[in-house]
Write an enzyme that holds these catalytic residues in place. Structure first.
Site, PDB file in Angstrom:
ATOM      1  CE1 TYR A 142       1.055   0.448  14.960  1.00 37.73           C
ATOM      2  CE2 TYR A 142       0.654   1.057  17.253  1.00 37.73           C
ATOM      3  CZ  TYR A 142       0.262   0.413  16.094  1.00 37.73           C
ATOM      4  OH  TYR A 142      -0.943  -0.271  16.066  1.00 37.73           O
ATOM      5  CB  VAL A 154      -0.993   0.021   1.187  1.00 38.65           C
ATOM      6  CG1 VAL A 154      -2.004  -1.107   1.060  1.00 38.65           C
ATOM      7  CG2 VAL A 154      -0.263  -0.031   2.527  1.00 38.65           C
TER       8      VAL A 154
END
Length: 244
Positions: free
Chosen positions: A152, A61
């Site tokens: 993250y 992606v």
């Protein structure tokens, strides 16, 4: 209109549970993977035996061209995507001063750019039809932050900002954009943690257990359903009360 779902990063873990739930709910589902073709093919075979319409497509992606090619494959096989679930993501623990440029950019390229690419790929049809649903998978760490997971957590916070802003922009066209923020979910991502940590995380969760991928799948299925037709721009936290 035929209901077609694209679930990124869905060969394993949370994405796998989401893809399976949507397929069983009657969606034609594209299972996206980058490396684990074996897991993706296994899920396709399992769901086809149950009479579901499913396909598997490999695509990173982070690469816009691969995303556009994947969406074309889905359209040719099933028709335009009516439900996009941006689940693909990478995670890991690292002291901030040890985060490399490569790590920082790779996390953002998958977790944030990936959503950017997929949304732009499926949005033209949704805009023409004035109909569609986009669900981004964030994290509780995107809501409150986490030590040793700055990279993250930053990407997951960005997804929340993307969700709220895009929901406001698309609301007049009746395209809904929402977000699910999972808590500590029992998936392969937890395998990097020491075994003794898992019981501690379960104890820290007020409901007394780790979440299961199916818990998140149910949240996604609700937000995708007609029951959530008046809900957009929201972050549904599914964490057993972890960050209360």
């Amino acid at each position: 209109m035929k209901q077609v779902a694209l679930v990124t990063g869905s060969s394993r873990g949370i994405g796998r549970a989401i893809a399976a739930r949507l397929a069983r709910d009657g969606y034609a589902v594209c299972i996206n993977y980058i490396e684990r073709e074996d897991c993706a093919r296994e899920l396709v075979a399992q769901l086809q035996v149950e009479g579901c319409q499913v396909m598997a497509v490999q695509a990173d992606v982070a690469d816009r061209q691969q995303v556009n090619a994947m969406v074309r494959q889905v359209e040719e096989a099933f028709g335009p995507v009516t439900l996009l679930v941006n689940n693909a993501g990478i995670a890991g623990q690292c002291l901030f001063q040890e985060v490399s440029d490569a790590m920082w950019h790779r996390y953002f390229s998958v977790n944030v750019d990936g959503a950017f690419h997929t949304i732009q790929a499926v949005l033209p049809h949704m805009l023409r039809e004035h109909c569609g649903c986009i669900i981004n998978i964030s994290s509780i760490w995107g809501q409150r932050g986490a030590s040793c997971e700055v990279t993250y957590s930053s990407t997951k916070a960005a997804l929340i900002g993307l969700t709220r802003s895009l929901a406001a922009e698309l609301a007049p066209t009746h395209i809904r954009v929402n977000c699910v923020a999972p808590g500590v979910i029992d998936t392969d991502m937890l395998s990097a943690l020491p075994p003794e940590v898992l019981p501690q995380l379960a104890e820290q969760t007020p409901m007394g257990r780790l979440g299961q991928p199916e818990d998140i799948a149910r949240a996604v299925a609700f937000l995708a359903s007609e029951q959530a037709d008046f809900i957009t721009g929201q972050v549904l936290t599914a964490d057993g009360g972890f960050i209360l």
